[in-house]
Design a protein around this motif. Structure first.
Motif, mmCIF file in Angstrom:
data_model
loop_
_atom_site.group_PDB
_atom_site.id
_atom_site.type_symbol
_atom_site.label_atom_id
_atom_site.label_comp_id
_atom_site.label_asym_id
_atom_site.label_seq_id
_atom_site.Cartn_x
_atom_site.Cartn_y
_atom_site.Cartn_z
ATOM 1 N N ALA A 58 0.807 -1.222 0.000
ATOM 2 C CA ALA A 58 0.000 0.000 0.000
ATOM 3 C C ALA A 58 0.839 1.270 0.000
ATOM 4 O O ALA A 58 0.491 2.236 -0.661
ATOM 5 N N GLN A 59 1.936 1.291 0.765
ATOM 6 C CA GLN A 59 2.687 2.526 0.924
ATOM 7 C C GLN A 59 4.189 2.358 0.803
ATOM 8 O O GLN A 59 4.857 3.217 0.249
ATOM 9 N N GLY A 60 4.714 1.314 1.336
ATOM 10 C CA GLY A 60 6.160 1.150 1.432
ATOM 11 C C GLY A 60 6.882 1.238 0.104
ATOM 12 O O GLY A 60 7.868 1.967 -0.038
ATOM 13 N N SER A 61 6.396 0.524 -0.888
ATOM 14 C CA SER A 61 7.048 0.549 -2.201
ATOM 15 C C SER A 61 6.983 1.935 -2.822
ATOM 16 O O SER A 61 7.951 2.396 -3.427
ATOM 17 N N LEU A 62 5.861 2.607 -2.667
ATOM 18 C CA LEU A 62 5.722 3.951 -3.238
ATOM 19 C C LEU A 62 6.691 4.925 -2.584
ATOM 20 O O LEU A 62 7.288 5.769 -3.260
ATOM 21 N N ILE A 63 6.854 4.820 -1.284
ATOM 22 C CA ILE A 63 7.804 5.682 -0.571
ATOM 23 C C ILE A 63 9.218 5.414 -1.070
ATOM 24 O O ILE A 63 9.988 6.342 -1.327
ATOM 25 N N ILE A 64 9.560 4.151 -1.231
ATOM 26 C CA ILE A 64 10.880 3.781 -1.738
ATOM 27 C C ILE A 64 11.094 4.350 -3.138
ATOM 28 O O ILE A 64 12.164 4.870 -3.453
ATOM 29 N N PHE A 65 10.082 4.307 -3.997
ATOM 30 C CA PHE A 65 10.218 4.818 -5.362
ATOM 31 C C PHE A 65 10.476 6.322 -5.375
ATOM 32 O O PHE A 65 11.291 6.807 -6.158
ATOM 33 N N VAL A 66 9.782 7.071 -4.523
ATOM 34 C CA VAL A 66 9.999 8.516 -4.462
ATOM 35 C C VAL A 66 11.410 8.823 -3.961
ATOM 36 O O VAL A 66 12.113 9.677 -4.514
ATOM 37 N N ILE A 67 11.843 8.115 -2.922
ATOM 38 C CA ILE A 67 13.204 8.293 -2.410
ATOM 39 C C ILE A 67 14.214 7.946 -3.496
ATOM 40 O O ILE A 67 15.221 8.636 -3.675
ATOM 41 N N GLN A 68 13.928 6.888 -4.249
ATOM 42 C CA GLN A 68 14.835 6.464 -5.320
ATOM 43 C C GLN A 68 14.975 7.528 -6.409
ATOM 44 O O GLN A 68 16.069 7.721 -6.950
ATOM 45 N N ALA A 73 18.647 11.128 -9.080
ATOM 46 C CA ALA A 73 18.967 12.456 -9.614
ATOM 47 C C ALA A 73 20.230 13.015 -8.976
ATOM 48 O O ALA A 73 21.079 13.601 -9.661
ATOM 49 N N SER A 74 20.374 12.811 -7.681
ATOM 50 C CA SER A 74 21.561 13.291 -6.969
ATOM 51 C C SER A 74 22.826 12.585 -7.457
ATOM 52 O O SER A 74 23.851 13.222 -7.719
ATOM 53 N N ARG A 75 22.756 11.264 -7.587
ATOM 54 C CA ARG A 75 23.919 10.487 -8.035
ATOM 55 C C ARG A 75 24.278 10.823 -9.479
ATOM 56 O O ARG A 75 25.446 10.954 -9.823
ATOM 57 N N GLN A 76 23.263 10.972 -10.346
ATOM 58 C CA GLN A 76 23.542 11.293 -11.743
ATOM 59 C C GLN A 76 24.157 12.678 -11.856
ATOM 60 O O GLN A 76 25.076 12.886 -12.647
ATOM 61 N N ASN A 77 23.688 13.610 -11.055
ATOM 62 C CA ASN A 77 24.275 14.948 -11.064
ATOM 63 C C ASN A 77 25.731 14.902 -10.608
ATOM 64 O O ASN A 77 26.588 15.586 -11.179
ATOM 65 N N ALA A 78 26.029 14.085 -9.602
ATOM 66 C CA ALA A 78 27.413 13.948 -9.140
ATOM 67 C C ALA A 78 28.303 13.358 -10.237
ATOM 68 O O ALA A 78 29.442 13.801 -10.427
ATOM 69 N N ILE A 79 27.787 12.384 -10.964
ATOM 70 C CA ILE A 79 28.535 11.789 -12.076
ATOM 71 C C ILE A 79 28.763 12.832 -13.160
ATOM 72 O O ILE A 79 29.875 12.961 -13.683
#
Length: 88
Positions: A58-68, A73-79
């Motif tokens: 219900a919620q856990g996977s969706l929260i993980i997807f938003v965090i992901q 975006a942060s990791r790609q910007n660092a690269i």
């Protein structure tokens, strides 16, 4: 980016980007499919009064997807910054 990267630098940039993509796809597959395959087993674990399987569906996977999304975006910007191709 106005200049073209040398081939060896472009290949190194793509290698890091490709690895990040594969890690992101693995995380997505795990929380999108693998966790849900074992939802009945996970329901034996109760967190805050809710079965873990229900929470993850219900919620856990969706929260993980938003965090992901933000992590990716942060990791790609660092690269991109490492190889001098970051956008402003």
């Amino acid at each position: 980016m106005t200049e073209k990267l040398p081939p060896e630098v472009a290949e190194a940039h793509w290698a890091k980007t490709r690895n990040l993509m594969w890690v992101s796809l693995a995380i997505w597959a795990f929380f999108g499919f693998f966790v849900h395959f074992f939802v009945t087993s996970l329901n034996n674990v109760v967190i805050l009064g809710f079965p873990l399987g229900y929470y993850m569906a219900a919620q856990g996977s969706l929260i993980i997807f938003v965090i992901q999304i933000f992590w990716f975006a942060s990791r790609q910007n660092a690269i991109d910054e490492e190889f001098g191709v970051a956008e402003d």
